[in-house]
Design a protein around this motif. Structure first.
Motif, PDB file in Angstrom:
ATOM      1  N   LYS A 107     -10.289   8.062  -2.187  1.00  0.00           N
ATOM      2  CA  LYS A 107     -10.042   6.861  -2.986  1.00  0.00           C
ATOM      3  C   LYS A 107      -8.758   6.171  -2.542  1.00  0.00           C
ATOM      4  O   LYS A 107      -8.702   4.940  -2.417  1.00  0.00           O
ATOM      5  N   ALA A 108      -7.713   6.979  -2.280  1.00  0.00           N
ATOM      6  CA  ALA A 108      -6.427   6.426  -1.833  1.00  0.00           C
ATOM      7  C   ALA A 108      -6.572   5.741  -0.476  1.00  0.00           C
ATOM      8  O   ALA A 108      -6.080   4.633  -0.261  1.00  0.00           O
ATOM      9  N   LEU A 109      -7.281   6.405   0.439  1.00  0.00           N
ATOM     10  CA  LEU A 109      -7.488   5.820   1.770  1.00  0.00           C
ATOM     11  C   LEU A 109      -8.389   4.589   1.699  1.00  0.00           C
ATOM     12  O   LEU A 109      -8.238   3.644   2.480  1.00  0.00           O
ATOM     13  N   ILE A 134       2.012   6.935   4.455  1.00  0.00           N
ATOM     14  CA  ILE A 134       0.862   6.957   3.531  1.00  0.00           C
ATOM     15  C   ILE A 134      -0.040   8.142   3.843  1.00  0.00           C
ATOM     16  O   ILE A 134      -0.481   8.867   2.941  1.00  0.00           O
ATOM     17  N   LEU A 135      -0.315   8.352   5.134  1.00  0.00           N
ATOM     18  CA  LEU A 135      -1.197   9.455   5.544  1.00  0.00           C
ATOM     19  C   LEU A 135      -0.599  10.799   5.164  1.00  0.00           C
ATOM     20  O   LEU A 135      -1.311  11.696   4.689  1.00  0.00           O
ATOM     21  N   ARG A 162       0.836  -1.210   0.000  1.00  0.00           N
ATOM     22  CA  ARG A 162       0.000   0.000   0.000  1.00  0.00           C
ATOM     23  C   ARG A 162       0.869   1.258   0.000  1.00  0.00           C
ATOM     24  O   ARG A 162       0.524   2.260  -0.633  1.00  0.00           O
ATOM     25  N   TYR A 163       1.985   1.206   0.733  1.00  0.00           N
ATOM     26  CA  TYR A 163       2.910   2.350   0.783  1.00  0.00           C
ATOM     27  C   TYR A 163       3.455   2.658  -0.613  1.00  0.00           C
ATOM     28  O   TYR A 163       3.445   3.818  -1.058  1.00  0.00           O
ATOM     29  N   ILE A 205      -2.474  15.389  -1.208  1.00  0.00           N
ATOM     30  CA  ILE A 205      -3.247  15.310  -2.458  1.00  0.00           C
ATOM     31  C   ILE A 205      -4.313  16.406  -2.440  1.00  0.00           C
ATOM     32  O   ILE A 205      -5.101  16.501  -1.492  1.00  0.00           O
ATOM     33  N   PRO A 206      -4.365  17.269  -3.457  1.00  0.00           N
ATOM     34  CA  PRO A 206      -5.307  18.406  -3.432  1.00  0.00           C
ATOM     35  C   PRO A 206      -6.775  18.001  -3.523  1.00  0.00           C
ATOM     36  O   PRO A 206      -7.640  18.609  -2.898  1.00  0.00           O
TER      37      PRO A 206
END
Length: 318
Positions: A239-241, A224-225, A125-126, A231-232
């Motif tokens: 979606k990423a989370l 990751i956070l 995920r990273y 991300i703007p």
């Protein structure tokens, strides 16, 4: 000298596992949800493996790691549950020392390997979120295979000494195991020797395998956070989370009861009844393994679509 020989030969006697102490009358009722969860775990994880290996679109790093997790879940539940159910249903409480040690080894071996797989999934995920353009070049099939092999080797090197640690002890007549399956300290406590080495090694294994994995997983998700917060677009952030949601649920399911059991045994004293410890330990080997394929099936759109597709095709043939 004869006494020492008698002690050594006691390894050859059969040991008695009494299941859940204090809840013997409820064994048959307890067995119903445990058996149901075991069936769901085996069927669900087998179906997950089938979908991943037969559908080329799922031959991505995330799903290959998921297949490793599914395989580990099948083994983890199968090492313990059949014997557990035999105790609950048929009062098959006897087990030889060698069989008990074998079960102990495979239980700890699979647990440590599964912890490594969860760490590998966090790394996946990273890379996917922090380095999306290099994702497929970093996590190639060759690299994924090497990670899987490294997880197995690490687990073997950590857990194999446990076999020697229990075989080196002198046993002198105590043969009642207050549990439904064999684990390291449960066997060691039957000895009449000093078991400090076993205790210290157990703590070291917990600190430098499982706890280290948890620390590295936390670091991965912290990075990751940080990336996601930069991300703007809010939709892109969600979606990423969202791609991490299933993995976080599985991590919590795997580590929370494990750490509760570890700390309760060492610091809980007599404040938590023994039957609660054992009941939670029994549920621990079936609940996460049952819920993992369900979580990924519900939260992962690609797996949902492939499952519906396979199910529709099977209905046509029927």
């Amino acid at each position: 000298m004869a006494t020492s020989s008698n002690y050594t030969n006691l390894r050859d006697i059969w040991y008695t596992m009494i299941g859940i102490p204090g809840l013997e009358d409820a064994h048959k009722w307890i067995s119903i949800p445990i058996c149901s969860m075991y069936i769901v775990a085996v069927v669900g994880n087998t179906l997950l493996l089938f979908l991943i290996f037969t559908e080329r679109s799922l031959h991505e790093p995330m799903y290959l790691f998921l297949s490793m997790l599914a395989l580990a879940d099948i083994f983890l539940s199968t090492v313990t549950t059949p014997k557990m159910l035999a105790i609950f249903w048929f009062q098959e409480v006897g087990i030889s020392f060698s069989s008990c040690v074998s079960q102990m080894f495979f239980l700890h071996f699979i647990f440590v390997a599964e912890s490594a797989i969860l760490l590998a999934m966090a790394f996946d995920r990273y890379v996917a979120i922090c380095y999306p353009l290099r994702y497929t070049t970093i996590l190639t099939p060759s690299v994924i295979g090497k990670i899987g092999i490294a997880s197995i080797i690490r687990s073997f090197l950590i857990c194999f000494p446990l076999v020697f640690l229990v075989y080196r002890l002198t046993y002198c007549g105590r043969n009642i195991i207050h549990h439904s399956y064999c684990e390291h300290m449960g066997i060691a406590r039957l000895a009449c020797d000093n078991i400090q080495v076993n205790i210290y090694y157990g703590v070291i294994v917990a600190l430098f395998s499982t706890c280290l994995d948890v620390v590295l997983i936390i670091i991965s998700y912290a990075l990751i956070l940080c990336t996601v917060l930069r991300i703007p677009s809010q939709d892109a952030r969600l979606k990423a989370l969202g791609t991490c949601g299933s993995h976080v649920c599985v991590i919590l399911l795997f580590y929370t009861p494990a750490f509760f059991s570890f700390f309760a045994h060492r610091f809980g004293g007599h404040s938590i009844p023994l039957h609660i410890h054992i009941l939670l330990a029994n549920l621990y080997v079936v609940v996460p393994t049952t819920l993992n394929p369900i979580i990924y099936g519900v939260k992962t759109k690609q797996i949902q679509e492939k499952f519906i597709q396979v199910f529709s095709l099977s209905k046509k043939f029927c």
